[in-house]
Scaffold this active site. Structure first.
Site: not given
Length: 481
Positions: A229, A332
């Site tokens: 991220e 994810e």
């Protein structure tokens, strides 16, 4: 002589055509086996019937049909799996030996469980660790104190058991959440910040040390993502890279460093964040030949819905269309905001089913869930970011709690095996979702999902054969034939 050569070429061509036709599968009178998971029933990956294909009629607009074309093949399937985090490993170690084995078999055994073939873990800590930590002493830029002893207590033993249960056939990849604090502009592993330019080579060296240390433990690593991220400033471990910064770190430091260290065969995955900005990240990195040559593909998550928007599946397709030589991996996803009253909340499972079908239909080759196991509080998590896992352990009773999400994921991981090819699949009504794969053993699995409140009758048509089936309300089916 010229005639002989032409005749020989014609004969070879003719025989190859015959051979190809001989290998084409005739589905007429072939058997189909149905496996179903359904709400308000006891069906959990249960064999729910056998059917036979008959000669197909012209489909009608008044019917619901699913059309599978086995001659139209797309991406090759790599696997489905999840992540063994520190949280998963600590909870696992607290279980009895019997429950530990039950969990490992349930996830990784292809016969008695759902046959996971993909595994992710973190490079040092993430939010799903009991505390923040790294593998070096603070300030050690030369990595002379580097050690993975921390992971040898809980995480590595669990990963080894997973690998063994999977027959040592797990595609295993790793991801960092943040460089050590001294390498960052904000002086903390938490709350964003960036890698200081002066430490970019040291950080690239850190990946090498980690990979070699894990492989010395007998854990072969398939690949890595550059940064989890990279556009999110989180309260937990996080680090920001613009698209240009990630591109330059890849081409100037990480890629060359892996190559020089004998790790050039490791597969590097860029982005590893939500679908919303994945097109921009792919454009910036893949349009640069020096960066692109190191990149296996793009990783992405499903959390773009935090804004209230719908999942942006079309962006997965945009990247696939623009860069068909690169791969797409879902790296994810989890159900956020843990609530113990919602262990059996069916929409959580349907979120998995809908997302997986759409991601695969848009070119994704691998799909990774987040924590495979959490406790009765949705942790441990050192910043209180408690979430759901497909399986929870109530450490007060010692029992395992299997949520519907486990079974929905299992409809993919158990029946679609590595090396499978996605097949053209279309549905005539929006009440159903579907995708299909051709396994290397010649078997085909068609996944069908019904999110409506009503059971649906539909025709499954494959080439010129069809069978008539029913799917219950709020259910998913794997059709094997």
């Amino acid at each position: 002589m010229r005639y002989h050569i032409r005749y020989t070429a014609f004969l070879i061509c003719f025989l190859s055509v015959l051979s190809g036709k001989a290998q084409e599968r005739d589905f007429l009178n072939q058997k189909l086996t149905m496996y179903t998971t359904a709400k308000d029933s006891q069906l959990r990956l249960e064999k729910a019937g056998e059917y036979v294909f008959t000669k197909a009629d012209q489909p009608l607009e008044t019917e619901i049909s699913i059309f599978v074309n086995p001659s139209k093949k797309y991406q090759r399937f790599l696997g489905v799996g999840g992540a063994i985090t520190d949280a998963s490993a600590v909870v696992f170690a607290s279980l009895s030996k019997e429950k530990q084995q039950h969990l490992i078999d349930a996830y990784f055994d292809p016969n008695t469980g759902i046959g996971y073939t993909l595994l992710r873990t973190t490079i040092h800590s993430s939010d799903f660790s009991p505390e923040s930590y790294t593998y070096v002493e603070e300030g050690d830029a030369d990595l002379t104190t580097f050690s993975i002893d921390h992971d040898k207590q809980y995480r590595i033993p669990m990963i080894k058991r997973a690998m063994n249960a999977a027959g040592n056939n797990l595609t295993f990849y790793v991801s960092p959440w943040s460089p050590p604090a001294f390498m960052k502009t904000n002086g903390s592993m938490l709350k964003g910040g960036k890698i200081k330019n002066v430490f970019r080579q040291n950080w690239a060296n850190y990946y090498v040390r980690f990979i070699k240390a894990y492989e010395a433990e007998g854990l072969p690593i398939w690949g890595l993502t550059i940064q989890n991220e990279p556009m999110a400033t989180q309260t937990w471990e996080s680090c920001i890279y613009t698209a240009e910064e990630e591109r330059d770190f890849l081409k100037d430091f990480l890629g060359p460093t892996l190559e020089k260290s004998g790790l050039g065969s490791k597969n590097i995955v860029v982005w590893d964040h939500n679908r919303d900005l994945m097109v921009n990240r792919a454009n910036v990195i893949f349009e640069d030949p020096e960066a692109s040559k190191y990149a296996w593909g793009t990783g992405f998550h499903w959390y773009e819905t935090w804004t209230g928007a719908n999942p942006l599946y079309e962006n997965v397709n945009r990247v696939q269309e623009a860069y068909p030589d690169k791969n797409l991996m879902f790296t994810e996803g989890c159900i956020e905001k843990f609530d113990a009253t919602r262990y059996q909340f069916w929409p959580n499972a349907e979120r998995y089913g809908e997302q997986m079908i759409n991601d695969f239909n848009n070119g994704t080759v691998a799909w990774t869930d987040w924590n495979i196991l959490l406790d009765q509080n949705g942790g441990p998590n050192h910043v209180g970011n408690f979430c759901f896992a497909p399986v929870h352990a109530d450490l007060q009773t010692g029992e395992l709690i299997f949520t519907p999400s486990y079974y929905y994921i299992g409809h993919f991981s158990k029946f679609i095996r590595p090396g499978a090819r996605r097949l053209s699949t279309a549905v005539s009504r929006s009440v159903l979702l579907s995708t299909s794969f051709l396994n290397e053993d010649g078997s085909i699995v068609t996944l069908v999902m019904n999110k409506t409140n009503e059971e649906q009758v539909f025709n499954l048509r494959v080439d010129n054969s069809e069978t008539h089936l029913t799917i219950p309300a709020h259910s998913i089916q794997s059709l094997m034939y």
